[in-house]
Every structure is written in C-alpha cells, then in structure tokens.
Scaffold this active site. Structure first.
Site, short mmCIF file in Angstrom:
data_model
loop_
_atom_site.label_atom_id
_atom_site.label_comp_id
_atom_site.label_asym_id
_atom_site.label_seq_id
_atom_site.Cartn_x
_atom_site.Cartn_y
_atom_site.Cartn_z
N HIS A 21 0.86 -1.19 0.00
CA HIS A 21 0.00 0.00 0.00
C HIS A 21 0.90 1.24 0.00
O HIS A 21 1.64 1.47 0.96
CB HIS A 21 -0.91 0.01 1.23
N ASP A 33 2.01 -6.92 2.69
CA ASP A 33 0.83 -6.12 3.06
C ASP A 33 1.28 -4.86 3.82
O ASP A 33 0.68 -4.46 4.82
CB ASP A 33 -0.16 -6.92 3.90
N ASN A 91 -5.70 -6.48 9.47
CA ASN A 91 -6.80 -7.23 8.88
C ASN A 91 -6.30 -8.06 7.71
O ASN A 91 -5.79 -7.48 6.74
CB ASN A 91 -7.90 -6.26 8.41
N HIS A 139 -9.35 -10.55 -0.95
CA HIS A 139 -9.31 -10.37 0.50
C HIS A 139 -10.45 -11.23 1.05
O HIS A 139 -11.61 -10.84 0.98
CB HIS A 139 -9.51 -8.89 0.84
#
Length: 434
Positions: free
Chosen positions: A62, A308, A281, A181
């Site tokens: 990200h 992630d 998450n 996801h």
C-alpha cells in the site's frame, strides 16, 4: 551505476547449486559469472560474505498515493522497498481516488517510473470505487501503459459471488488474476479485529472467525475451477483457509496464495495489551494457525511471502484499539523477519527464501524481468544479503513516512546489504542511494 563487478559473491545457479565467484553486470544485464578476467570499466563492489539473490517482488504493497500522502507516497514507499531488497512492488488499488480506471493506473505507474528506485506495478480495483457491485475498467487497465494484470479490492472482500464470477471470466482472456481479500462480511464485519476465541471475548473485541476466511476461499476456488481463471488468495491466515487451498490444488484449480511475515511470526496474544500497532486485517492468529502457515510455506502450498505494507499517519493509528486503523509496515523488515524465522530458525534455505520472495511472486504477477535466475543474459535485478548480520529494528530510522512498525526494538538475524535494479545500486547498508 549500471556496470558493476560484484567480487567474491555467493549465489545459487539455475540448478540450485551454491556457487562463489564474481558477477559482471553490463548495461543492466548479468554478462559473466564465475571468474571474470576482464573487469575494465566496471565499478568494483566487494561482495565477499554476501549472497546474491534475485531482487524481491512484493505482491501486496500500500503506497497510499494518491489521496493519503500524509501516510506514504510512491517516493517514500519506493525508498522503503529499495532498502528492503525489493526491485518490484505491486501497489494496491485502495487509494483516493481508487485505481479503477486506466488513467488512474497510468498515474501510479508513471510516479513509480519517475522515482526509479523500484518498479511500481499498479494493482487495479476489481469493482468501481471498491463498492463490490460494478466491475471496474479491467480490460482498459490491462491495455493501458501500466499493463495491469492483477486486480484486487483489498481491504474489502468481493463478497457477491456473481460479481466475482464475472471478474474471473473477464480477466481469463488476458491471463489476469483476481487477488481476493477473503473475509465474508456476514461472518466477520468491518469492526472485526481479533481472532474469535477466548481472548476476543475477554478483551471485548469483535471476533474474526477462521470460517469467514475459509468459506470465501472455498467459493472462489470453485469459481476459478468453473471459469478456468486464476484466483490468488491474499494474506491467508488460518489452517482452515490453507486446507481449502491445498484441496483445490489437488483438483488442479488455478489458485495461488500468499502469507505475510507478521502472520507467520506474530500471535494473537499480542492484542492483550490493546496496542493498536498490532491491529491488522486479517487479525493475528493463534499458535496453531501460525504453525500451519509455516508448514504450508515449507511444503509449497503457500506460493509467496507478501508484506501487506500498510502505512498510516499517527492520527489514524494512535487511537483506542477498536477505533485505530488496520495495518502494519513491512517492506524494510520482511527479509530479516522471514530469514530469522525460517532460515536461521531452520527448515528453509536462502534458495527457498528467494523462491517465495522473488521467483513465485514475479511469476504470479507476470513480471517477466524480475525473479529471474542469477545467470548470464538475465536482467540485473538483484539483492545482496548478509545472512550472518544482525539488525535491531528502529521505527524512527524507517524510510517510510509512517511509524506503525510491529518489529520495533526486535533484533533479527539476516540483513539486506544492497539492492540492484537493472544494474544500478538503489540502496546500500540501510539507505537509498538517490
């Protein structure tokens, strides 16, 4: 610097055998390995004691730009990636605006090229605005200059089976892949933040049961089998989810999956202190799940390690646990964590590590110039690691703009010494070179 002579290096040849000698790089390609007699015009780089691996590829990063430049930018994320040994990263689509059009994908791609420390490959959204109802411009993003091949609504599950089926049918035409996801929102809603069990009940935190992951994986692998398309399971975290992947593989389904360093190494017990740095998450899981994940990586059921990497501004993370943002940093520490746990800790070789952090992710993403063998004629996208060095993680020394680092203060065995992108040294000894 694009013409290099790496002297005294260790590497693995295409047969997996360990070799030692010199590596010559000219015009961005490896030209000679072994004994290099003519090093005229090459910049010497002392690689004695270092192991040369194909540069790492992250399937799940990200970078926050556009929209949340207070948390991360393509420039700062590229610096973090280079320091972590990465030569390519896949930038997830949950930016603002969402990467759901060809123009948005080309913008992220152009930002990565402008900084040039790492190849930034945009991930396209599966649905417009990540809303789960209407397909995004999948074909246009693939045909754009960004050449998008991986699509994900990461952070949100594509919960509607009809939409997921249509997405798989669409990307099959160009051998794209949907990265899911896996979180059934009816079983684990947006507030779910702790593995469902005794601890979640004692802490009063909304539970995230393993079945919420496994049920979506089961549906998606059946849809992949039905459509003949490729599905990728992002950040698998549970033994139940992994069992479904293993079952699908036995059926010949086109499914791949990834695991994060933090789900391999950190346990749900860390949530007992309500420290929001450990809120992620899917959530951290108990010992039995982590043991299953490590076994899945060792036996090849899990294809890749992905970070992630999820940077957040302080004002989004420093809240009461339930109100804090989900996510952890990962780019700069991934190699050290995986090496410390699985190589120094036993079970893995450095060649195995290169397979799950470079070769397999590059193959899944369709990045032909990355994850290649250390051999003449191959692009010089490389990482030089020191397997004997120790590193103590300091969040304040991070190249990322964010500081939500779960490894702060930990001492790990194994360090990235330098990163090389197309023959140019992009990072060395913990700092980017530009």
């Amino acid at each position: 610097m694009s013409d290099l002579l790496l002297t005294g290096a260790t590497w693995f040849d295409e047969g997996g055998e360990q070799r030692r000698g010199d590596l010559a790089v000219r015009e961005g390609y490896l030209t000679e390995v072994g004994t290099v007699d003519d090093g005229y015009g090459l910049t010497r780089f002392d690689a004695d004691g270092l192991v040369v691996l194909p540069g790492f590829v992250d399937l799940h990063t990200h970078l926050r730009q556009p929209g949340r430049e207070d948390a991360e930018t393509v420039a700062s994320g590229s610096r973090a990636a280079a320091v972590g040994g990465y030569t390519a990263v896949l930038a997830m689509a949950n930016t603002s605006p969402v990467t759901d059009t060809a123009e948005a994908a080309e913008h992220v791609h152009a930002l990565g090229r402008a900084f040039g420390l790492v190849d930034v490959q945009p991930v396209g959204a599966v649905t417009k605005g990540l809303d789960g109802t209407e397909l995004a411009e999948l074909g246009l993003m693939h045909r754009s200059r960004a050449r998008v091949r991986v699509f994900s609504d990461d952070g949100r599950c594509v919960a509607d089976g009809r939409v997921m089926r249509r997405a798989l049918e669409y990307v099959r035409a160009f051998d794209g892949v949907i990265s899911q996801h896996s979180q059934d929102p009816a079983l684990a809603g947006p507030a779910a933040c702790c593995h469902e069990g005794e601890l979640s009940g004692r802490l009063g935190l909304p539970g995230w049961p393993p079945v919420a992951e496994a049920s979506i994986i089961a549906r998606d692998v059946m849809l992949a089998e039905h459509t003949g398309a490729r599905v990728h399971v992002a950040h698998v975290t549970t033994a139940e989810g992994l069992d479904v992947v293993r079952w699908a593989r036995q059926r010949g389904t086109r499914v791949t999956c990834e695991v994060t360093p933090h789900h391999l190494a950190l346990g749900t017990e860390l949530l007992a202190g309500y420290d929001p740095v450990f809120k992620v998450n899917p959530p951290l899981r108990p010992d039995e799940d982590r043991a299953a994940l490590r076994e899945g990586l060792l036996d090849g059921t899990i294809d890749a390690v992905a970070t992630d990497h999820a940077p957040h501004a302080r004002h989004d993370k420093e809240h009461a646990f339930q109100d804090a943002a989900f996510g952890m940093l990962g780019l700069e520490t991934a190699f050290s964590v995986v090496h410390d746990l699985l190589v120094a800790g036993g079970g893995f070789t450095l060649a195995d590590l290169a397979r799950v952090m470079s070769t397999a992710p590059a193959r899944i993403a369709g990045l032909d110039g990355h994850g290649r063998p250390v051999a003449p004629g191959e692009p010089a996208n490389l990482v030089l690691v020191d397997p004997t060095a120790t590193v103590t993680v300091d969040r304040d020394a991070s190249q990322s703009l964010a500081r939500n680092n779960p490894w702060h203060g930990r001492t790990l065995t194994g360090a990235v010494h330098a990163t090389v992108l197309r023959g140019r040294v992009t990072a060395r000894e913990g700092a980017p070179t530009a």
